[in-house]
Design a protein around this motif. Structure first.
Motif, PDB file in Angstrom:
ATOM      1  N   PRO A 172       0.831  -1.220   0.000  1.00  0.00           N
ATOM      2  CA  PRO A 172       0.000   0.000   0.000  1.00  0.00           C
ATOM      3  C   PRO A 172       0.855   1.256   0.000  1.00  0.00           C
ATOM      4  CG  PRO A 172      -0.018  -1.063   2.149  1.00  0.00           C
ATOM      5  CD  PRO A 172       0.671  -2.009   1.224  1.00  0.00           C
ATOM      6  N   PHE A 173       0.230   2.365  -0.341  1.00  0.00           N
ATOM      7  CA  PHE A 173       0.991   3.597  -0.539  1.00  0.00           C
ATOM      8  C   PHE A 173       1.562   4.138   0.766  1.00  0.00           C
ATOM      9  CE2 PHE A 173      -3.061   5.117   0.856  1.00  0.00           C
ATOM     10  CZ  PHE A 173      -2.808   6.305   1.508  1.00  0.00           C
ATOM     11  N   PHE A 174       0.902   3.871   1.897  1.00  0.00           N
ATOM     12  CA  PHE A 174       1.362   4.476   3.144  1.00  0.00           C
ATOM     13  C   PHE A 174       2.579   3.768   3.725  1.00  0.00           C
ATOM     14  CE2 PHE A 174      -2.292   1.701   3.966  1.00  0.00           C
ATOM     15  CZ  PHE A 174      -1.723   0.735   4.785  1.00  0.00           C
ATOM     16  N   GLU A 175       2.983   2.635   3.178  1.00  0.00           N
ATOM     17  CA  GLU A 175       4.191   1.974   3.642  1.00  0.00           C
ATOM     18  C   GLU A 175       5.448   2.571   3.019  1.00  0.00           C
ATOM     19  OE1 GLU A 175       4.131  -2.217   3.243  1.00  0.00           O
ATOM     20  OE2 GLU A 175       2.428  -2.511   4.594  1.00  0.00           O
ATOM     21  N   GLU A 176       5.292   3.360   1.985  1.00  0.00           N
ATOM     22  CA  GLU A 176       6.424   4.006   1.322  1.00  0.00           C
ATOM     23  C   GLU A 176       6.441   5.475   1.698  1.00  0.00           C
ATOM     24  OE1 GLU A 176       8.204   4.719  -3.186  1.00  0.00           O
ATOM     25  OE2 GLU A 176       6.195   3.917  -2.858  1.00  0.00           O
ATOM     26  N   ALA A 177       7.602   5.977   2.073  1.00  0.00           N
ATOM     27  CA  ALA A 177       7.703   7.366   2.515  1.00  0.00           C
ATOM     28  C   ALA A 177       7.337   8.340   1.407  1.00  0.00           C
ATOM     29  CB  ALA A 177       9.124   7.650   3.017  1.00  0.00           C
ATOM     30  N   ARG A 178       7.734   8.041   0.190  1.00  0.00           N
ATOM     31  CA  ARG A 178       7.437   8.947  -0.921  1.00  0.00           C
ATOM     32  C   ARG A 178       5.946   8.992  -1.199  1.00  0.00           C
ATOM     33  NH1 ARG A 178      10.822   7.989  -6.275  1.00  0.00           N
ATOM     34  NH2 ARG A 178      12.445   8.475  -4.723  1.00  0.00           N
ATOM     35  N   GLY A 179       5.292   7.807  -1.181  1.00  0.00           N
ATOM     36  CA  GLY A 179       3.855   7.789  -1.415  1.00  0.00           C
ATOM     37  C   GLY A 179       3.071   8.454  -0.301  1.00  0.00           C
ATOM     38  N   LEU A 180       3.503   8.282   0.937  1.00  0.00           N
ATOM     39  CA  LEU A 180       2.828   8.945   2.054  1.00  0.00           C
ATOM     40  C   LEU A 180       2.995  10.456   1.981  1.00  0.00           C
ATOM     41  CD1 LEU A 180       1.253   8.670   4.681  1.00  0.00           C
ATOM     42  CD2 LEU A 180       3.439   8.359   5.873  1.00  0.00           C
ATOM     43  N   ALA A 181       4.201  10.927   1.634  1.00  0.00           N
ATOM     44  CA  ALA A 181       4.424  12.364   1.515  1.00  0.00           C
ATOM     45  C   ALA A 181       3.609  12.958   0.376  1.00  0.00           C
ATOM     46  CB  ALA A 181       5.913  12.633   1.304  1.00  0.00           C
ATOM     47  N   LYS A 182       3.469  12.235  -0.700  1.00  0.00           N
ATOM     48  CA  LYS A 182       2.672  12.721  -1.817  1.00  0.00           C
ATOM     49  C   LYS A 182       1.213  12.822  -1.441  1.00  0.00           C
ATOM     50  CE  LYS A 182       1.777  11.796  -6.706  1.00  0.00           C
ATOM     51  NZ  LYS A 182       2.043  10.873  -7.847  1.00  0.00           N
ATOM     52  N   TRP A 183       0.726  11.842  -0.667  1.00  0.00           N
ATOM     53  CA  TRP A 183      -0.671  11.894  -0.228  1.00  0.00           C
ATOM     54  C   TRP A 183      -0.913  13.051   0.736  1.00  0.00           C
ATOM     55  CZ3 TRP A 183      -2.582  10.544   4.810  1.00  0.00           C
ATOM     56  CH2 TRP A 183      -3.966  10.575   4.908  1.00  0.00           C
ATOM     57  N   LEU A 184       0.014  13.285   1.656  1.00  0.00           N
ATOM     58  CA  LEU A 184      -0.140  14.405   2.590  1.00  0.00           C
ATOM     59  C   LEU A 184      -0.080  15.746   1.879  1.00  0.00           C
ATOM     60  CD1 LEU A 184       2.059  13.157   5.589  1.00  0.00           C
ATOM     61  CD2 LEU A 184      -0.424  13.104   5.379  1.00  0.00           C
ATOM     62  N   ALA A 185       0.701  15.807   0.804  1.00  0.00           N
ATOM     63  CA  ALA A 185       0.802  17.069   0.071  1.00  0.00           C
ATOM     64  C   ALA A 185      -0.472  17.388  -0.687  1.00  0.00           C
ATOM     65  CB  ALA A 185       1.986  17.026  -0.891  1.00  0.00           C
ATOM     66  N   THR A 186      -1.155  16.361  -1.169  1.00  0.00           N
ATOM     67  CA  THR A 186      -2.382  16.593  -1.936  1.00  0.00           C
ATOM     68  C   THR A 186      -3.627  16.623  -1.073  1.00  0.00           C
ATOM     69  OG1 THR A 186      -2.533  14.203  -2.351  1.00  0.00           O
ATOM     70  CG2 THR A 186      -1.422  15.552  -4.010  1.00  0.00           C
ATOM     71  N   THR A 187      -3.527  16.227   0.218  1.00  0.00           N
ATOM     72  CA  THR A 187      -4.690  16.229   1.099  1.00  0.00           C
ATOM     73  C   THR A 187      -4.948  17.635   1.608  1.00  0.00           C
ATOM     74  OG1 THR A 187      -4.146  13.981   1.784  1.00  0.00           O
ATOM     75  CG2 THR A 187      -5.688  15.198   3.165  1.00  0.00           C
ATOM     76  N   PRO A 188      -6.187  18.108   1.569  1.00  0.00           N
ATOM     77  CA  PRO A 188      -6.478  19.449   2.098  1.00  0.00           C
ATOM     78  C   PRO A 188      -6.165  19.546   3.582  1.00  0.00           C
ATOM     79  CG  PRO A 188      -8.283  18.639   0.746  1.00  0.00           C
ATOM     80  CD  PRO A 188      -7.344  17.494   0.934  1.00  0.00           C
ATOM     81  N   ARG A 189      -5.880  20.764   4.019  1.00  0.00           N
ATOM     82  CA  ARG A 189      -5.490  20.977   5.411  1.00  0.00           C
ATOM     83  C   ARG A 189      -6.660  20.737   6.357  1.00  0.00           C
ATOM     84  NH1 ARG A 189      -2.867  26.560   7.880  1.00  0.00           N
ATOM     85  NH2 ARG A 189      -2.516  25.755  10.001  1.00  0.00           N
ATOM     86  N   VAL A 190      -7.872  21.016   5.889  1.00  0.00           N
ATOM     87  CA  VAL A 190      -9.037  20.841   6.749  1.00  0.00           C
ATOM     88  C   VAL A 190      -9.264  19.373   7.070  1.00  0.00           C
ATOM     89  CG1 VAL A 190     -11.514  21.279   6.937  1.00  0.00           C
ATOM     90  CG2 VAL A 190     -10.021  22.915   5.758  1.00  0.00           C
ATOM     91  N   MET A 191      -8.939  18.483   6.136  1.00  0.00           N
ATOM     92  CA  MET A 191      -9.172  17.056   6.335  1.00  0.00           C
ATOM     93  C   MET A 191      -8.082  16.420   7.184  1.00  0.00           C
ATOM     94  SD  MET A 191     -10.435  15.998   2.512  1.00  0.00           S
ATOM     95  CE  MET A 191     -10.503  14.272   3.014  1.00  0.00           C
ATOM     96  N   PHE A 192      -6.898  16.983   7.193  1.00  0.00           N
ATOM     97  CA  PHE A 192      -5.783  16.353   7.909  1.00  0.00           C
ATOM     98  C   PHE A 192      -5.239  17.346   8.931  1.00  0.00           C
ATOM     99  CE2 PHE A 192      -1.307  15.145   8.429  1.00  0.00           C
ATOM    100  CZ  PHE A 192      -1.467  13.830   8.802  1.00  0.00           C
ATOM    101  N   GLU A 193      -5.735  17.278  10.151  1.00  0.00           N
ATOM    102  CA  GLU A 193      -5.233  18.051  11.277  1.00  0.00           C
ATOM    103  C   GLU A 193      -5.174  17.155  12.502  1.00  0.00           C
ATOM    104  OE1 GLU A 193      -7.578  21.505  11.790  1.00  0.00           O
ATOM    105  OE2 GLU A 193      -6.865  22.494   9.964  1.00  0.00           O
ATOM    106  N   PRO A 194      -4.206  16.234  12.563  1.00  0.00           N
ATOM    107  CA  PRO A 194      -4.181  15.264  13.654  1.00  0.00           C
ATOM    108  C   PRO A 194      -3.843  15.875  15.011  1.00  0.00           C
ATOM    109  CG  PRO A 194      -2.211  15.060  12.325  1.00  0.00           C
ATOM    110  CD  PRO A 194      -3.097  16.050  11.623  1.00  0.00           C
TER     111      PRO A 194
END
Length: 250
Positions: A172-194
């Motif tokens: 899956p994409f979240f096991e790779e650092a590059r894929g996880l960083a790409k997903w965080l970059a494209t995710t809106p800030r409102v949806m991702f505020e842990p």
């Protein structure tokens, strides 16, 4: 008048000639007595069951017709399950459906890692396929970059099986650092505020008190009692207890 001539003798029957050849071989020691009796009884007898194999156009025998899909036995019960994996292989039109199913089995055998050890015979028993079919599955998976193979050898150099490693295309994409960083970059800030409820905006880096281990409704007007932890604290507590025992209770 009754002299014997070769033209008057009829030729022997083909069945007699075939049986005579069989017993001639048995007398010479080429076949056993039981085998000679079986062959002799089979000559001239009608076939009891139809022949399962058919002859091809070039005279080569073909395997029997496969059982229909709905009549095949159900798989054995198993507690094996596959970890999260990408759907890239499932959407790859270059792979056959059985090769995709075999890739899922390999992902399940890897568990939480990326590597497993297996033989083509074991894989054939799992998938109910021949070793040649398993070989074709592995060739396709390696060709399109889904698995990597390595021969497992012992200390003497003998081949014991195959070491199968799944690639980043299966994970899956979240096991790779590059894929996880790409997903965080494209995710809106409102949806991702842990850490929104943990940090205050005015005091950066200050952790808020949790409601599980701290009472939020504190009375600030009540005076705080200072605990006596000096050397005289223990004797004073003992005197208070003795004085309490001497007071009469009505």
């Amino acid at each position: 008048m009754f002299a014997w001539t070769p033209k008057e003798v009829a030729a022997p029957h083909p069945t007699f000639t075939a049986r005579a050849a069989i017993w001639r071989d048995q007398r010479a020691g080429l076949i056993s007595l039981a085998e000679a009796q079986r062959r002799s009884a089979a000559i001239g007898a009608a076939p009891t069951q139809p022949v399962a194999r058919t002859e091809g156009a070039r005279g080569k025998s073909r395997p029997p017709v496969a059982r229909p899909r709905h009549q095949r036995p159900s798989p054995n019960e198993s507690r094996q399950y596959a970890q999260p994996m990408a759907t890239t292989a499932a959407r790859d039109d270059r792979l056959t459906p059985n090769a995709k199913a075999f890739l899922q089995v390999l992902r399940a055998r890897c568990g939480k890692g990326r590597e497993t050890t297996i033989t083509k015979g074991t894989a054939g028993n799992i998938m109910a396929r021949s070793t040649r079919t398993i070989r074709r599955y592995l060739i396709d998976l390696v060709r399109f970059g889904y698995v990597e193979l390595e021969t497992l050898r012992n200390s003497r150099g003998m081949h014991l099986g195959l070491i199968v490693r799944i690639t980043d295309q299966v994970a899956p994409f979240f096991e790779e650092a590059r894929g996880l960083a790409k997903w965080l970059a494209t995710t809106p800030r409102v949806m991702f505020e842990p850490f929104k409820g943990v940090l205050q905006s005015r005091n950066k880096g200050v952790t808020l008190l949790s409601s599980k281990n701290q009472n939020q409704n504190m009375n600030t007007s009540a005076p705080l009692e200072i605990a006596d932890t000096g050397r005289q604290a223990a004797p004073e507590r003992l005197l208070r207890k003795d004085w309490a025992k001497g007071v009469p209770r009505s």
